[in-house]
Design an enzyme around this catalytic site. Structure first.
Site, mmCIF file in Angstrom:
data_model
loop_
_atom_site.group_PDB
_atom_site.id
_atom_site.type_symbol
_atom_site.label_atom_id
_atom_site.label_comp_id
_atom_site.label_asym_id
_atom_site.label_seq_id
_atom_site.Cartn_x
_atom_site.Cartn_y
_atom_site.Cartn_z
ATOM 1 C CB CYS A 240 -1.848 -0.762 8.088
ATOM 2 S SG CYS A 240 -2.439 -1.845 6.775
ATOM 3 C CB CYS B 14 -0.888 -0.021 1.243
ATOM 4 S SG CYS B 14 -1.988 1.392 1.350
ATOM 5 C CB CYS C 209 -19.633 -0.361 8.022
ATOM 6 S SG CYS C 209 -18.484 -1.238 9.082
ATOM 7 N NE ARG D 174 -19.054 -6.719 11.930
ATOM 8 C CZ ARG D 174 -19.253 -5.741 11.056
ATOM 9 N NH1 ARG D 174 -18.284 -4.960 10.692
ATOM 10 N NH2 ARG D 174 -20.437 -5.568 10.534
ATOM 11 C CB CYS E 48 -19.725 -4.698 3.576
ATOM 12 S SG CYS E 48 -18.959 -3.162 4.133
ATOM 13 C CB CYS F 261 -16.255 -7.599 4.705
ATOM 14 S SG CYS F 261 -17.533 -7.572 5.971
ATOM 15 C CB CYS G 121 -2.250 3.365 8.179
ATOM 16 S SG CYS G 121 -3.276 4.185 6.933
#
Length: 415
Positions: A72, A65, A202, A272, A142, A109, A69
């Site tokens: 991550c 990526c 979400c 969740r 999702c 998801c 972050c």
């Protein structure tokens, strides 16, 4: 305890507690923990009974990526030895999803690492959504693809997506401490785009990154203000090879207090338990079901979860039941409000408006949107040797396992 009686009464009326009350929940002692769980459990049962919604993650594109972050494992510069692969084909993703549905998952998801999707990526995901829904009748889908551009949320909804996940992760005040390549406002904008397009929004958080109680309360109040249908609560998985690898700040008791605070602030919203529950809640996971009404089944994006069979046994042994595809997740007043606003068309039938999902929700373990982008570009550069560093007290590195099965591999998934 007067505080808990007040919070229960407010939760049953869907009334927002004060910030001082929310902070007080986080400040309660371990001696009062069971009382806190029992109080929040009354609110959970009022709006969701003893149902537990199961969600299943499919990592469509893993690793590499361009975003930074800190939490991550797929971030720019990550040395975590995770799976790295480009887009799964629609039939591959559908097969992976089918394993989760067979295990009892109501929502799938679909997650892809990256800053955000190109229009070509949206077309690709649209084909995947069609394949998943064709082979799995009644399943909710999702998408979690990162920052959205104008019109992309509408295209995803038109393709059959029920929800869109994009987590705020932490408070606005501290967001720049964990990410430099995009802003908190960027994330809020994407959640609003999804909501405006009629997708079930979400959005959740990551606890355990060194944040204060005030930061946790700030982000949960922001999520309520955004009117997310579902709030995944991730507990940081400190992956070796990431900047937060040494952040072991959570205990099972702390996790339960955080979940209780979220439930009091978001009484009628799907809460969740997402990435990191096995690492930080450990044997206290069944107790957490009294607070949250939704979990992920099996593995996460880049980390392994406990066996799907164990998840199902845990739910049954704790006296809960798996929510069926014929049951609506959210309370009727939220379903009616979404319908009146022209929201997700499956609210009334399948209970959309609960997610993830993804949540993706496993951001704490593997990250997700924005997180990942470029196509795999050869072997990773070897990490230079480093001096051994003692693990922090309470660190459970034995519970952090990189996913080596399921999507992107030839091995059967954990569902």
């Amino acid at each position: 305890m007067d505080l808990l009686n007040t919070l229960v009464e407010k939760g049953l009326r869907r009334e927002l507690p004060t910030r001082e009350e929310a902070l007080a929940v986080l400040a309660t002692s371990d001696d009062d923990l069971l009382d806190v769980v029992a109080a929040a459990g009354k609110v959970r049962r009022q709006w969701f009974g003893r149902r537990v919604k199961l969600n299943y993650l499919v990592n469509l594109k893993s690793g590499l990526c361009p975003e930074d972050c800190s939490y991550c494992s797929q971030r720019l510069g990550s040395k975590a030895e995770i799976l790295k692969y480009t887009w799964l084909k629609p039939d591959e993703a559908s097969q992976a999803a089918a394993a989760g549905v067979a295990g009892g998952a109501k929502r799938v998801c679909l997650v892809a690492s990256g800053r955000g999707p190109t229009d070509r990526d949206v077309d690709r995901v649209a084909q995947t959504i069609a394949a998943v829904k064709e082979q799995n009748e009644g399943v909710e889908v999702c998408a979690c693809l990162g920052l959205l551009s104008d019109g992309q949320a509408e295209r995803l909804r038109g393709a059959g997506a029920d929800a869109y996940n994009h987590n705020l992760n932490t408070s606005e005040a501290t967001y720049a401490d964990i990410t430099k390549t995009h802003t908190y406002a960027d994330r809020v904008d994407t959640v609003q785009k999804a909501h405006s397009a009629g997708l079930s929004a979400c959005s959740g958080l990551i606890a355990g990154m060194g944040e204060s109680d005030e930061d946790l309360v700030d982000v949960v109040y922001a999520l309520r203000e955004l009117d997310a249908d579902s709030v995944p609560v991730n507990f940081l998985i400190p992956f070796e090879g990431t900047p937060l690898a040494k952040e072991w700040n959570l205990t099972p008791q702390r996790c339960l207090r955080i979940l209780a605070m979220v439930r009091f602030v978001c009484p009628d919203i799907e809460v969740r338990i997402a990435g990191g529950r096995e690492v930080h809640l450990r044997s206290m996971q069944p107790l957490a079901l009294n607070l949250a009404n939704s979990i992920f089944l099996g593995d996460y994006l880049t980390s392994e979860g406990q066996a799907g069979k164990t998840d199902l046994e845990m739910i049954a042994d704790a006296g809960f039941e798996v929510e069926g595809t014929d049951q609506v997740t959210l309370p009727q007043h939220r379903v009616d409000a979404a319908a009146a606003a022209g929201g997700c068309g499956s609210h009334a039938e399948a209970g959309c408006g609960s997610h993830d999902e993804a949540g993706c929700g496993s951001h704490a373990g593997g990250g997700c949107g924005p997180c990942g982008a470029a196509e795999p570009a050869g072997e990773p550069v070897a990490e230079p040797a480093a001096e051994a560093v003692a693990e922090p007290a309470g660190a459970r590195t034995d519970l952090v396992a990189v996913r080596r099965r399921g999507a992107g591999t030839d091995l059967a998934p954990n569902a």
